[in-house]
Write a protein that holds these residues in place. Structure first.
Motif, PDB file in Angstrom:
ATOM      1  N   GLU A  45       0.753  -1.140  -0.068  1.00 46.05           N
ATOM      2  CA  GLU A  45       0.016  -0.043   0.048  1.00 46.05           C
ATOM      3  C   GLU A  45       0.657   1.218  -0.096  1.00 46.05           C
ATOM      4  OE1 GLU A  45      -3.917  -1.594   2.482  1.00 46.05           O
ATOM      5  OE2 GLU A  45      -2.406  -0.264   3.501  1.00 46.05           O
ATOM      6  N   LYS A  46       1.883   1.171   0.820  1.00 48.21           N
ATOM      7  CA  LYS A  46       2.758   2.538   0.628  1.00 48.21           C
ATOM      8  C   LYS A  46       3.405   2.622  -0.559  1.00 48.21           C
ATOM      9  CE  LYS A  46       6.625   4.160   3.579  1.00 48.21           C
ATOM     10  NZ  LYS A  46       7.703   3.945   4.786  1.00 48.21           N
ATOM     11  N   PHE A  47       3.569   1.497  -1.385  1.00 41.94           N
ATOM     12  CA  PHE A  47       4.537   1.600  -2.619  1.00 41.94           C
ATOM     13  C   PHE A  47       3.639   1.885  -3.604  1.00 41.94           C
ATOM     14  CE2 PHE A  47       5.510  -0.866  -6.410  1.00 41.94           C
ATOM     15  CZ  PHE A  47       6.932  -0.177  -6.697  1.00 41.94           C
ATOM     16  N   GLY A  52       1.686   6.159  -7.321  1.00 46.16           N
ATOM     17  CA  GLY A  52       0.407   6.543  -7.843  1.00 46.16           C
ATOM     18  C   GLY A  52      -0.498   5.332  -8.656  1.00 46.16           C
ATOM     19  N   ILE A  53      -0.257   4.158  -8.006  1.00 45.67           N
ATOM     20  CA  ILE A  53      -0.880   2.981  -8.457  1.00 45.67           C
ATOM     21  C   ILE A  53      -2.465   2.791  -7.851  1.00 45.67           C
ATOM     22  CG2 ILE A  53      -0.961   0.308  -8.865  1.00 45.67           C
ATOM     23  CD1 ILE A  53       2.099   0.490  -8.761  1.00 45.67           C
TER      24      ILE A  53
END
Length: 303
Positions: A45-47, A52-53
């Motif tokens: 979730e952080k990545f 911006g995924i």
């Protein structure tokens, strides 16, 4: 002020006259419990937030099964059959570099379990990082899952090994030769396997003599109802019972013995030895302790 406030509001015409339109209001009440803490973001979730995924939408639980023409679950029990699932294939091709003696379905199951374990590993690491579980939980859980899988596979292999035992051969005799002693024991069991214990079975040529199954046991003898000896024996038994009843025997004497009336010693069962103390008196304890137990009260205690 109240009337001035009402006339300052918007009004509408009705049959009864002008009517003021009251404003909408909300009453805020305090919470019974504190608000939940903000959820800690996982690594993915952080990545995804940094790159911006967009998050994927939640998939439906059921999908259309082309094979059966019905809606079926996507995963789990009674799931829809997919052509990409190797576990549903009746035939699997063995490639050139594969082991021809390896079970391809077992390899596919192991690959699926490895993917599930990978997801479990990531979930537990995220929980450790967020402080929801203590340190070392991931290592212990994954180690226990690995041991459980190995033990289950070992048990399945043992079952397959026992399954290959020919029919009619005991499991303890698998892979062994039946010796002389075991052969005799099997023959003896076979000779007694009929309802008559082999009494009316035909003897085979070369078969050893059959031993009686109840050798050494005394058989019950029944008195004849037609012979005179049987009548005399029955009369003798009846007279003996009558004498015991007249002499104070029977159930009454047994109860007296349990009470200690026939005791000549200190304890309640000294019938042969007289220690000069005389018969003791007994009484039961109260409550559950008195069931089956007697409390001794001597003459000294009774005084």
């Amino acid at each position: 002020q109240l009337l001035a406030g009402l006339w300052s509001l918007d009004t509408e015409k009705t049959d009864a006259g002008p009517r003021a339109i009251l404003p909408r209001f909300e009453t805020v009440t305090p919470r019974s419990l504190p608000p939940p803490p903000p959820k800690t973001e996982t690594r993915w979730e952080k990545f995804a937030k940094e790159r911006g995924i967009a998050t994927k939408e939640k998939r439906s639980r059921k999908v259309w099964d082309e094979a059966t023409g019905e809606w079926a679950y996507r995963t789990g029990y009674q799931k829809a059959s997919t052509p990409n699932d190797p576990l549903s294939w009746p035939i699997m091709e063995v490639k050139r570099n594969d082991d021809p003696f390896e079970d391809p379905w077992m390899r596919a199951r192991d690959a699926k379990k490895d993917r599930v374990d990978k997801n479990t590993l990531g979930r537990l690491k995220n929980a450790e990082r967020a402080g929801e579980v203590e340190r070392g939980t991931t290592r212990r859980v994954m180690k226990a899952k690995k041991q459980e899988r190995e033990q289950g596979r070992l048990g399945g292999n043992l079952d397959m090994k026992n399954f290959q035992t020919p029919a009619g051969v005991p499991l303890e005799m698998a892979g062994k030769q039946r010796g002389k002693a075991l052969t005799k024991a099997a023959l003896l069991a076979t000779q007694r396997s009929t309802a008559s214990m082999g009494k009316f079975d035909q003897m085979r040529e070369g078969e050893p003599e059959r031993r009686k199954a109840l050798t050494g046991l005394k058989k019950r003898k029944y008195d004849s109802a037609t012979k005179r000896d049987g009548v005399k024996t029955e009369a003798r038994k009846s007279i003996k019972i009558l004498e015991n009843v007249i002499a104070g025997g029977g159930k009454a004497k047994e109860r007296a013995i349990r009470k200690g009336d026939f005791a000549r010693g200190e304890t309640g069962h000294d019938y042969d030895f007289d220690d000069g103390l005389g018969a003791s008196r007994y009484r039961k304890k109260k409550g559950r302790a008195g069931i089956g137990k007697m409390k001794k009260v001597t003459k000294k205690m009774a005084k």
